[in-house]
Design an enzyme around this catalytic site. Structure first.
Site, PDB file in Angstrom:
ATOM      1  N   GLU A 150       0.806  -1.228   0.000  1.00 49.50           N
ATOM      2  CA  GLU A 150       0.000   0.000   0.000  1.00 49.50           C
ATOM      3  C   GLU A 150       0.839   1.278   0.000  1.00 49.50           C
ATOM      4  O   GLU A 150       0.774   2.088   0.929  1.00 49.50           O
ATOM      5  CB  GLU A 150      -0.967  -0.012   1.192  1.00 49.50           C
ATOM      6  CG  GLU A 150      -2.008  -1.108   1.077  1.00 49.50           C
ATOM      7  CD  GLU A 150      -3.174  -0.954   2.054  1.00 49.50           C
ATOM      8  OE1 GLU A 150      -2.980  -0.355   3.125  1.00 49.50           O
ATOM      9  OE2 GLU A 150      -4.274  -1.426   1.734  1.00 49.50           O
ATOM     10  N   GLU A 308      -6.814  -7.996  -0.828  1.00 51.73           N
ATOM     11  CA  GLU A 308      -7.274  -8.002   0.562  1.00 51.73           C
ATOM     12  C   GLU A 308      -8.727  -7.558   0.619  1.00 51.73           C
ATOM     13  O   GLU A 308      -9.159  -6.681  -0.132  1.00 51.73           O
ATOM     14  CB  GLU A 308      -6.486  -6.994   1.421  1.00 51.73           C
ATOM     15  CG  GLU A 308      -5.020  -7.276   1.601  1.00 51.73           C
ATOM     16  CD  GLU A 308      -4.350  -6.215   2.495  1.00 51.73           C
ATOM     17  OE1 GLU A 308      -5.054  -5.557   3.294  1.00 51.73           O
ATOM     18  OE2 GLU A 308      -3.133  -6.032   2.364  1.00 51.73           O
TER      19      GLU A 308
HETATM   20  C1  GLA Z   1      -4.256  -2.757   4.689  1.00 54.41           C
HETATM   21  C2  GLA Z   1      -2.905  -3.419   4.861  1.00 54.41           C
HETATM   22  C3  GLA Z   1      -2.936  -4.596   5.761  1.00 54.41           C
HETATM   23  C4  GLA Z   1      -3.843  -4.380   6.937  1.00 54.41           C
HETATM   24  C5  GLA Z   1      -5.227  -4.033   6.450  1.00 54.41           C
HETATM   25  C6  GLA Z   1      -6.219  -3.867   7.564  1.00 54.41           C
HETATM   26  O1  GLA Z   1      -4.925  -3.101   3.563  1.00 54.41           O
HETATM   27  O2  GLA Z   1      -2.321  -3.753   3.635  1.00 54.41           O
HETATM   28  O3  GLA Z   1      -1.616  -4.824   6.191  1.00 54.41           O
HETATM   29  O4  GLA Z   1      -3.347  -3.347   7.719  1.00 54.41           O
HETATM   30  O5  GLA Z   1      -5.153  -2.822   5.743  1.00 54.41           O
HETATM   31  O6  GLA Z   1      -7.477  -3.501   7.077  1.00 54.41           O
END
Ligand code: GLA
Ligand code: ZN
Length: 680
Positions: A150, A308
């Site tokens: 991210e 995710e």
């Molecule tokens: C992000 C991160 C993860 C985690 C999630 C929690 O997407 O990439 O490591 O922190 O958020 O929602």
């Protein structure tokens, strides 16, 4: 190179077994087996584990973790571990920590926070990626590389200032060109030396935060530079991986409509796109659909990975509601309906401590299989197994495109005037929602996309006009297509300077209008707009926030304001251009108004609307590589819905055969994937 090879939709997610003893791993894998989890993302935050000191690399635990996953027959998406850096790194190389917008030099803490220009960060992150790739590239279980995590935020340190000046030198070559682009004659800003240029921050050009700048040009360029600087970090690691792993595709997890990073500038460098879907609330169905379409559009329609999503709840918000029964499954299928070739979660097992201990996980702290969440995940796992590869590689054959542009987003929202209340995402989403409700497939594409395959092109709030876009939009209309644009479009060039012409600038000939003035009002002020298709049928809708005063230059009037000194003047127009049309929506119409306009446009092109009058029933059509057409039906209601089948086929999830016109019932939050008969 594109997506990892696959026989079915990859199912699994982030797995951090380094956080608990190996005795627990056995239980994890039993549960993965039960849930048919076949893919694990490993090592996202393992830098300190792998490199406990600058001259010490220790792969012992990661070796075990990777080996275990391999022995258990799982596919691995292996991270380069650079999403969070170790404390020793920040201590040994203070330039690794960022300086924020207020000018505060940060100390060690949190994650996703390395200065992208730090030579130490660049050298050591590259080296870490190189060693990880070298060590595990030969393992066939490793099907993808996950670089960083991210990417986002910004840094305003001296190194970034120097990097910015280098970036500007390449961009402009001369200070004359830069001064012209930034319009520095205004407020006596003419730069005589490159070193006089400071990053735009709270200490320099800004007040009241990142959106309030005295000079849009410098702020815009800093956004572009920061996006590129972080891309350089990604490319550092990608090059290091390629030294030993030429074949395995690389990605990094995007964040959907994330303002800070221009994903169109990044996408060509990823082998495949992946993104993390954490919608802000549970009424975000069109927003999620839009974001999936945006992500799919980053690489010209190539399927992406859902990297995710939470199986149940997030932890980072003030209030973190649960996904209701059936919602996780429904939203997973929604991703697939829009182009996902994976369904992955954050996280497979819950952390015991730190800020994500209450974040939803497939396996909770007690390690039970008899929870609602685990049961729903396992049921979805079984369903994905049964489906096999039917959707893999499928494409969306949209006839409607929507332009999305980070430069326009930035320019619109860092502008002083006419209204701070007009938000790019809200305008774009209103137009998308109208299409979503109408049951029409949409490609969300960059302004550089090939538009020749579309009948309808929407360009809402396209504030900045770059390159040959006006000619390409005219081309769409000339051959019979429709182009729709709105208020605050066609205002500025690529440097954020106004066109020395009537608004909407280079879009004027296509739209057949000129905007003479514009009015911005408080949100409670409503100017009613009458819309009429010329058939006598007329509806009244509301407009808010922004009202442009239009003088037609050949366009016919489709809607007009009903109040204020401009009552009776045009609010919506349609201009004949070649064999097609340019539509101009001059005011912030409510959803009903936007939908009315777009239904007129769609009707002119015989575009099939799928269940346009059934609320919250989403549909998409994907075409598999062998030509099979897959019609997705998603019921976002918690009530059943009964509709007549619009085409015959077989539901891949239930095996039921369905005739055209047959009444079908979608359960609450139910999903049908109709494999359409070859001969409809
Ligand atoms: C992000 C991160 C993860 C985690 C999630 C929690 O997407 O990439 O490591 O922190 O958020 O929602
Ligand atoms: Zn920096």
């Amino acid at each position: 190179m594109s997506l990892p090879p696959a026989a079915k939709i990859a199912f699994g997610g982030d797995y951090n077994p380094e956080q608990w003893p190996p005795a627990v791993w056995a239980q994890d894998y039993q549960l993965f087996e039960a849930a048919r989890i076949d893919t694990v993302t490993l090592g996202v935050f393992d830098w300190a584990l792998i490199q406990p000191a600058e001259d010490v690399y220790d792969f012992a635990l990661l070796d075990q973790i990777v080996q275990r996953a391999t022995d258990e027959g799982r596919s691995i998406c292996l991270a380069t571990a650079t999403g969070a850096h170790p404390a020793w790194l920040a201590r040994a190389y203070p330039d690794v920590t960022r300086t924020d917008f207020e000018g505060r030099k940060h100390r060690y803490g949190q994650r996703h926070n390395a200065c992208p220009s730090s030579p130490a960060f660049r050298r050591l992150s590259r080296e870490l990626a190189r060693r990880i790739a070298e060590r595990y590239a030969a393992n066939p279980a490793v099907i993808a590389w996950h670089i960083g995590n991210e990417y986002g935020g910004a840094c305003y340190c001296e190194l970034c200032a120097a990097g910015f000046r280098d970036w500007l030198r390449k961009q402009y070559t001369s200070l004359e060109a830069l001064n012209a682009a930034w319009y520095t004659t205004f407020w006596s800003h003419t730069f005589a030396e490159w070193d006089e240029i400071e990053p735009p921050s709270a200490l320099t050009e800004h007040w009241r935060g990142p959106d309030h700048t005295a000079f849009q040009g410098i702020t815009l360029d800093y956004l572009r530079f920061m996006s590129d600087a972080m891309l350089t970090n990604f490319l550092d690691e990608k090059a290091a991986i390629r030294e030993s792993s030429p074949e395995v595709p690389v990605t990094t997890n995007f964040m959907g409509m994330y303002r800070q990073i221009d994903y169109h500038r990044w996408a060509p460098h990823l082998d495949f796109v992946s993104w993390d879907n954490y919608p802000p609330d549970d009424t975000s169905q069109p927003r999620m659909a839009f974001t999936h379409d945006l992500m799919r559009g980053l690489k010209d329609g190539q399927p992406f990975w859902l990297m995710e999503q939470t199986p149940s709840c997030t932890a980072c918000r003030d209030i973190n509601p649960l996904k209701r029964p059936g919602v996780m499954r429904l939203w997973s299928w929604q991703s697939v309906a829009h182009g996902a070739d994976s369904v992955l979660f954050f996280q497979l097992r819950a952390s015991r401590g730190a800020c994500e201990k209450y974040h939803g996980a497939v396996i909770g702290h007690a390690g039970r299989a008899d929870t609602r969440v685990f049961r729903e995940v396992a049921e979805l796992g079984a369903e994905l197994d049964r489906l096999g590869g039917a959707t893999l590689g499928a494409r969306t054959a949209a006839r409607v495109a929507m332009l999305f542009d980070w430069d326009s987003w930035w320019a619109l929202e860092i502008s002083d005037g006419p209204s701070r209340l007009v938000r790019y995402q809200q305008v774009v989403l209103a137009y998308y929602t109208a299409l979503w409700q109408a049951g029409v497939d949409v490609d969300v594409v960059p302004v550089t996309a090939d538009l020749s395959r579309y009948d309808v092109v929407l360009a809402p709030a396209l504030h900045m006009i770059k390159g040959d876009l006006p000619q390409r939009l005219e081309g769409v209309a000339a051959r019979g297509g429709s182009v729709v644009t709105t208020f605050l479009s066609g205002r500025v060039d690529e440097n954020d300077n106004a066109f020395l012409a009537d608004v909407p600038g280079p879009l004027g000939p296509l739209m057949g209008v000129r905007v003479d003035e514009w009015d911005a009002r408080e949100p409670q002020f409503v100017n009613p707009v009458w819309l009429s298709a010329g058939t006598g049928h007329q509806i009244e809708v509301e407009s808010r926030l922004l009202f442009e005063l239009v003088i037609p230059q050949g366009a016919e009037v489709v809607g007009s304001y009903q109040a204020d000194f401009y009552a009776g003047t045009p609010a919506v127009t349609r201009n004949r251009f070649g064999s097609g049309h340019g539509w101009y929506v001059a005011a912030g119409l409510d959803q009903q108004g936007v939908s009315w306009v777009l239904r007129q446009v769609l009707a002119a092109h015989d575009i099939d609307l799928r269940y346009p009058d059934v609320p919250d029933l989403e549909t998409t059509l994907r075409v598999a590589p062998d030509g099979t057409r897959l019609l997705f039906l998603l019921n976002h209601r918690d009530q059943p819905v009964e509709v007549a089948a619009i085409a015959p086929g077989t539901d891949l999830l239930s095996g039921t055969r369905i005739q055209r016109g047959q009444q079908i019932t979608l359960a609450p939050r139910g999903v049908i994937i109709l494999h359409l008969n070859a001969d409809p």
